[in-house]
Design an enzyme around this catalytic site. Structure first.
Site, PDB file in Angstrom:
ATOM      1  N   ILE A 218       0.963  -1.055   0.023  1.00  0.00           N
ATOM      2  CA  ILE A 218      -0.026   0.034  -0.016  1.00  0.00           C
ATOM      3  C   ILE A 218       0.848   1.171  -0.004  1.00  0.00           C
ATOM      4  O   ILE A 218       1.753   1.244   0.981  1.00  0.00           O
ATOM      5  CB  ILE A 218      -0.865   0.264   1.455  1.00  0.00           C
ATOM      6  CG1 ILE A 218      -2.142  -1.213   1.279  1.00  0.00           C
ATOM      7  CG2 ILE A 218      -1.676   1.179   1.257  1.00  0.00           C
ATOM      8  CD1 ILE A 218      -2.403  -1.510   2.591  1.00  0.00           C
ATOM      9  N   HIS A 219       0.857   2.199  -0.968  1.00  0.00           N
ATOM     10  CA  HIS A 219       1.571   3.151  -0.961  1.00  0.00           C
ATOM     11  C   HIS A 219       0.951   4.388  -1.717  1.00  0.00           C
ATOM     12  O   HIS A 219       1.400   5.605  -1.552  1.00  0.00           O
ATOM     13  CB  HIS A 219       3.074   3.138  -1.612  1.00  0.00           C
ATOM     14  CG  HIS A 219       3.002   3.006  -3.171  1.00  0.00           C
ATOM     15  ND1 HIS A 219       2.641   1.905  -3.675  1.00  0.00           N
ATOM     16  CD2 HIS A 219       3.298   3.890  -3.931  1.00  0.00           C
ATOM     17  CE1 HIS A 219       2.699   2.322  -5.059  1.00  0.00           C
ATOM     18  NE2 HIS A 219       3.009   3.348  -5.344  1.00  0.00           N
TER      19      HIS A 219
END
Ligand code: UD1
Ligand code: UDP
Length: 389
Positions: A218-219
């Site tokens: 997740i970024h």
């Protein structure tokens, strides 16, 4: 000798550039000279140097050391640095990858001084201009001379935006040429697949041998920076792991690592940190990432690259965004767009866990996209002799 100047900066660009550098080294070293400029957008050892070490990418000729900043300040610093190098090096063309601020800076700097742009990963669209990447890729495409789309959808997007199909050379910023050529990341995944198994031990050191596990990354800024979304994502991951007693491995992007304690509730933050089922890792190397992707039973991600690699290694993928540029993955049923919705993520996990077979058709070329790009550059940038593509 054609002089090509490559701009890299963010992690996925460094990895993508490995494919072209390898093709040049193996087949075109007498015809193409590559000058590599690292903008310094990513700078931690495990976000940058690690890829040069393990993927055999030549050391950058220049590093602008731009670092992090607001969109404007970061991009502006890169434009200044890239322009200076272009004026000094006078390359025949500039090669830009994807849709980051490094891509945009390269596009602005080179188009204004009429250095032809080769855009690799052209045509991809999310149709969501709230994403910084959508702005970057649209701007870059519309000042490029040679545009290489990895997918048919990307190629069709360009046609829809007014690019022409059968226009004749010479190609320029005013008469650009579009190609559908396959994906340099598919080239890389094929090339490094076996090497990853031989050279890494991330599966054994994390005690994952023979165990089903989920790989999650997740970024995206709208996921990390919005507490409600980050909370929903990690709450879903936490619940899935506990309820199904399944390990979840999460190599954390530094952006996410910095925001986790700030944007998760203190209870969830503590639960995620101490859970026996969740492994929070620092960013891993590309070979380690491939090893994780090959051994995972499912992938959950908001990354563009990781979505595709899940497909390359035949793993179902839950897309933690409201849309994707890689619509083919969803069309063939191996990926689902779920967004940051706790209930729907849990539901999608159950649905995928109950499915036994998935369809993974050949959508990303034949592993030779980088060769095709090199030949096309030689054909259409500055040289009269045509090489069969
Ligand atoms: C950038 C790209 C995104 C791409 C991602 C790949 C833009 C607008 N976004 O997002 O499209 O998917 O790279 O990973 O270009 N940081 C570090 N160390 C580093 C790099 C970053 O600590 O080596 C932290 C900094 O706090 C920084 C934050 O991460 O402010 C965000 O970095 P930035 O390069 O601005 O954007 P990404 O989120 O990495
Ligand atoms: N990647 C990696 N280590 C990690 C996470 C990702 O090597 O810890 C690789 C991944 O395999 C893919 C690329 O980085 O090739 C994707 O980059 P990222 O998710 O940062 O950006 P995006 O593709 O969304 O632009």
């Amino acid at each position: 000798m054609l002089k090509l100047l490559t701009i890299i900066g963010a992690r996925p660009q460094i990895i993508k550039a490995a494919a072209l550098s390898r093709a040049i080294k193996n087949n075109y070293s007498s015809k193409i000279k590559e000058v590599i400029v690292h903008t310094g957008q990513h700078y931690d050892e495990n976000m940058s140097q690690v890829f040069f070490n393990e993927l055999d990418i030549p050391h950058p000729d220049y590093n602008l050391n731009t670092g992090s900043g607001t969109h404007g300040s970061q991009t502006a610093a890169m434009i200044i640095g890239i322009e200076e190098i272009l004026l000094k090096e006078k390359p025949d063309c500039i090669v830009l990858y994807g849709d980051t601020n490094s891509t945009l800076a390269g596009a602005i700097a080179s188009s204004k001084i009429l250095v032809p742009i080769v855009h690799i990963e052209a045509g991809l669209r999310s149709f969501n201009k709230a994403m910084p990447e959508e702005i970057n890729r649209i701007m870059c495409d519309h000042v490029s001379t040679l545009l290489f789309s990895p997918t048919k959808t990307g190629y069709d997007n360009l046609l829809n935006e007014g690019f022409k199909e059968n226009n004749e050379a010479p190609y320029t910023i005013n008469n650009p040429k579009i190609f559908h050529c396959g994906d340099v990341m598919y080239d890389n995944s094929l090339y490094f697949s076996k090497i990853a198994e031989q050279k890494t031990n991330i599966i054994s050191t994390n005690n994952l041998e023979g165990k089903p596990f989920i790989l999650a990354t997740i970024h995206r800024n709208n996921n990390t920076d919005e507490p409600v979304r980050l909370q929903a994502l990690f709450s879903a991951i936490h619940k899935i792991s506990i309820q199904n007693k399944v390990q979840v491995v999460i190599p954390l992007h530094p952006r996410t690592a910095k925001l986790l304690s700030q944007n998760l509730s203190s209870e969830l933050y503590a639960a995620v940190q101490t859970s026996p089922f969740i492994k929070l890792l620092p960013p891993v190397s590309f070979l380690e990432m491939i090893a994780l992707e090959k051994n995972a039973s499912m992938v959950m991600t908001d990354s563009g690259g990781v979505q595709k690699e899940a497909f390359f290694f035949k793993k179902p993928c839950i897309i933690l965004r409201s849309e994707t540029e890689w619509v083919e993955l969803v069309d063939c049923g191996s990926a689902k767009i779920i967004d940051a919705n706790e209930e729907k993520i849990i539901e999608a996990y159950t649905d995928f866990s109950n499915l036994k077979t998935f369809d993974f058709p050949d959508l990303f070329g034949n592993g030779k996209a980088a060769e095709f790009i090199c030949k096309s550059i030689l054909n259409y940038i500055n040289t009269p002799t045509l090489i069969p593509a």
